[in-house]
Design an enzyme around this catalytic site. Structure first.
Site, PDB file in Angstrom:
ATOM      1  N   SER A   1       0.869  -1.186   0.000  1.00  0.00           N
ATOM      2  CA  SER A   1       0.000   0.000   0.000  1.00  0.00           C
ATOM      3  C   SER A   1       0.902   1.231   0.000  1.00  0.00           C
ATOM      4  CB  SER A   1      -0.860   0.016   1.260  1.00  0.00           C
ATOM      5  OG  SER A   1      -1.472   1.284   1.417  1.00  0.00           O
TER       6      SER A   1
ATOM      7  N   TYR B   1      -1.037  -0.606  10.351  1.00  0.00           N
ATOM      8  CA  TYR B   1      -1.117  -0.904   8.909  1.00  0.00           C
ATOM      9  C   TYR B   1       0.108  -0.363   8.160  1.00  0.00           C
ATOM     10  CZ  TYR B   1      -3.517  -1.201   4.304  1.00  0.00           C
ATOM     11  OH  TYR B   1      -3.880  -1.478   2.998  1.00  0.00           O
TER      12      TYR B   1
ATOM     13  N   LYS C   1       2.678  -2.753   6.091  1.00  0.00           N
ATOM     14  CA  LYS C   1       2.893  -2.618   4.648  1.00  0.00           C
ATOM     15  C   LYS C   1       4.335  -2.191   4.340  1.00  0.00           C
ATOM     16  CE  LYS C   1      -1.273  -3.804   3.278  1.00  0.00           C
ATOM     17  NZ  LYS C   1      -1.491  -5.058   2.545  1.00  0.00           N
TER      18      LYS C   1
HETATM   19  P1  NDP Z   1     -11.261  -6.548   1.329  1.00  0.00           P
HETATM   20  O1  NDP Z   1     -11.526  -6.213   2.753  1.00  0.00           O
HETATM   21  O2  NDP Z   1     -12.268  -6.179   0.305  1.00  0.00           O
HETATM   22  O3  NDP Z   1     -10.982  -8.148   1.210  1.00  0.00           O
HETATM   23  C1  NDP Z   1     -10.091  -8.764   2.082  1.00  0.00           C
HETATM   24  C2  NDP Z   1      -9.876 -10.199   1.653  1.00  0.00           C
HETATM   25  O4  NDP Z   1      -8.878 -10.785   2.491  1.00  0.00           O
HETATM   26  C3  NDP Z   1     -11.110 -11.078   1.790  1.00  0.00           C
HETATM   27  O5  NDP Z   1     -11.104 -12.047   0.768  1.00  0.00           O
HETATM   28  C4  NDP Z   1     -10.895 -11.773   3.136  1.00  0.00           C
HETATM   29  O6  NDP Z   1     -11.571 -13.023   3.261  1.00  0.00           O
HETATM   30  C5  NDP Z   1      -9.387 -11.972   3.092  1.00  0.00           C
HETATM   31  N1  NDP Z   1      -8.763 -12.148   4.406  1.00  0.00           N
HETATM   32  C6  NDP Z   1      -8.724 -11.268   5.444  1.00  0.00           C
HETATM   33  N2  NDP Z   1      -8.031 -11.792   6.465  1.00  0.00           N
HETATM   34  C7  NDP Z   1      -7.624 -13.029   6.071  1.00  0.00           C
HETATM   35  C8  NDP Z   1      -6.893 -14.078   6.689  1.00  0.00           C
HETATM   36  N3  NDP Z   1      -6.419 -13.973   7.954  1.00  0.00           N
HETATM   37  N4  NDP Z   1      -6.672 -15.223   5.997  1.00  0.00           N
HETATM   38  C9  NDP Z   1      -7.146 -15.364   4.734  1.00  0.00           C
HETATM   39  N5  NDP Z   1      -7.835 -14.403   4.086  1.00  0.00           N
HETATM   40  C10 NDP Z   1      -8.090 -13.256   4.764  1.00  0.00           C
HETATM   41  O7  NDP Z   1      -9.837  -5.930   1.001  1.00  0.00           O
HETATM   42  P2  NDP Z   1      -9.300  -5.133  -0.290  1.00  0.00           P
HETATM   43  O8  NDP Z   1      -9.650  -5.887  -1.507  1.00  0.00           O
HETATM   44  O9  NDP Z   1      -9.676  -3.718  -0.161  1.00  0.00           O
HETATM   45  O10 NDP Z   1      -7.734  -5.220  -0.027  1.00  0.00           O
HETATM   46  C11 NDP Z   1      -6.938  -6.277  -0.539  1.00  0.00           C
HETATM   47  C12 NDP Z   1      -5.481  -5.962  -0.264  1.00  0.00           C
HETATM   48  O11 NDP Z   1      -5.138  -4.721  -0.864  1.00  0.00           O
HETATM   49  C13 NDP Z   1      -5.157  -5.817   1.223  1.00  0.00           C
HETATM   50  O12 NDP Z   1      -3.878  -6.346   1.491  1.00  0.00           O
HETATM   51  C14 NDP Z   1      -5.133  -4.318   1.427  1.00  0.00           C
HETATM   52  O13 NDP Z   1      -4.342  -3.927   2.496  1.00  0.00           O
HETATM   53  C15 NDP Z   1      -4.569  -3.853   0.099  1.00  0.00           C
HETATM   54  N6  NDP Z   1      -4.872  -2.468  -0.242  1.00  0.00           N
HETATM   55  C16 NDP Z   1      -6.166  -2.053  -0.373  1.00  0.00           C
HETATM   56  C17 NDP Z   1      -6.432  -0.727  -0.691  1.00  0.00           C
HETATM   57  C18 NDP Z   1      -7.820  -0.209  -0.852  1.00  0.00           C
HETATM   58  O14 NDP Z   1      -7.960   1.022  -1.034  1.00  0.00           O
HETATM   59  N7  NDP Z   1      -8.858  -1.031  -0.842  1.00  0.00           N
HETATM   60  C19 NDP Z   1      -5.339   0.230  -0.859  1.00  0.00           C
HETATM   61  C20 NDP Z   1      -4.021  -0.319  -0.687  1.00  0.00           C
HETATM   62  C21 NDP Z   1      -3.808  -1.629  -0.396  1.00  0.00           C
HETATM   63  P3  NDP Z   1     -13.033 -13.116   4.037  1.00  0.00           P
HETATM   64  O15 NDP Z   1     -13.957 -12.203   3.302  1.00  0.00           O
HETATM   65  O16 NDP Z   1     -13.414 -14.550   3.942  1.00  0.00           O
HETATM   66  O17 NDP Z   1     -12.750 -12.658   5.437  1.00  0.00           O
END
Ligand code: NDP
Length: 246
Positions: free
Chosen positions: A141, A154, A158
């Site tokens: 990120s 966070y 990251k």
């Molecule tokens: P979401 O919250 O939409 O989705 C998160 C996903 O991660 C879900 O599939 C969830 O599964 C899974 N997950 C969470 N914890 C675990 C775990 N312990 N083990 C396995 N799976 C897990 O997140 P985003 O799509 O927004 O973000 C995805 C990545 O991108 C993250 O790393 C985030 O930090 C990064 N990011 C996002 C940004 C944004 O603006 N959205 C910006 C910069 C980086 P379930 O639903 O089953 O819990």
């Protein structure tokens, strides 16, 4: 297409991970969607993959647990016999100002966003060696580069993931495995939908392109990094943020 490659996408059930799973499947890869708790969302993503003519499966696992990921690896190898691509995408936020952040908030975010990538990489990269190449993309990120109020956990996770990416790129290059990080800015997903409108407005005012990004835009970048065209790129952090950080 793509020699029947197999990809594991952690957090592949929704948001950015879902978009990445769909792109990888559309390009002919077989996709293992790893999710933690929301089976319905994972099944929805799998159905979308299948409706595009792609192949995949869902795997419930917590990236913070060694035994869960060992089980995923075992099942993926039994089903498809190889692993070519790992996308360390699973991540969470638990925002609080420093003086209100307790140890649990810190540990949960560091465990998921940083240690999770270590566990998956440690257990999965070795299976890429016999393919003669491999691709690992860590979803970091821009917050890991510039920090953010209320996100000390966070930001640290990251930033750590970026350092981890570079160390792994150096270690794994001897087996032709590339390791890169993608650093998104603000992307429209459930993670950002919870932000206050006033905060969103303030963020928007700082983004030169004047909008949040789409998960599909991040997925296209990841698709390039796992392709043969990206064979000479490793250890890099590529921002995709509408110009927020430059
Ligand atoms: P979401 O919250 O939409 O989705 C998160 C996903 O991660 C879900 O599939 C969830 O599964 C899974 N997950 C969470 N914890 C675990 C775990 N312990 N083990 C396995 N799976 C897990 O997140 P985003 O799509 O927004 O973000 C995805 C990545 O991108 C993250 O790393 C985030 O930090 C990064 N990011 C996002 C940004 C944004 O603006 N959205 C910006 C910069 C980086 P379930 O639903 O089953 O819990």
């Amino acid at each position: 297409m793509n020699d029947g490659q197999v990809a594991i996408v952690t957090g592949g059930s929704r948001g950015i991970g879902k978009a990445i799973s769909l792109e990888l499947a559309s390009s002919g890869r077989r996709v293992a969607i790893v999710y933690k708790s929301n089976r319905d969302r994972a099944l929805e993503t799998l159905k979308e993959i299948e409706s595009l003519g792609g192949e995949g499966d869902i795997f419930q696992a917590d990236v913070t647990k060694w035994t869960d990921i060992e089980e995923v690896v075992k099942r993926v190898l039994t089903k498809w016999g190889r692993i070519d691509i790992l996308i360390n995408n699973a991540g969470i936020t638990k925002d609080k100002l420093l003086f209100k952040m307790d140890e649990e908030d810190w540990d949960e975010v560091l465990d998921t966003d940083l240690k999770g990538a270590f566990i998956c990489t440690r257990l999965i990269a070795r299976h890429m060696i016999k393919n003669g190449e491999g691709r690992i993309v860590n979803i970091a990120s821009v917050i890991g580069e510039i920090g953010n109020i209320g996100q000390s956990n966070y930001s640290a996770a990251k930033a750590g993931l970026i350092g981890f990416t570079k160390a792994c790129a150096k270690e794994l290059s001897r087996w032709n495995i590339t390791v890169n990080a993608v650093a998104p800015g603000y992307i429209d997903t459930e993670m950002t939908s919870i932000l206050d409108e006033s905060i969103k407005k303030e963020y928007l005012s700082r983004i030169p392109l004047g909008r949040f990004g789409k998960a599909e835009e991040v997925a296209k970048l990841v698709l390039f990094l796992v392709s043969k065209d990206a064979s000479y790129i490793t250890g890099q952090v590529i921002n995709i943020d509408g110009g927020l950080v430059m």
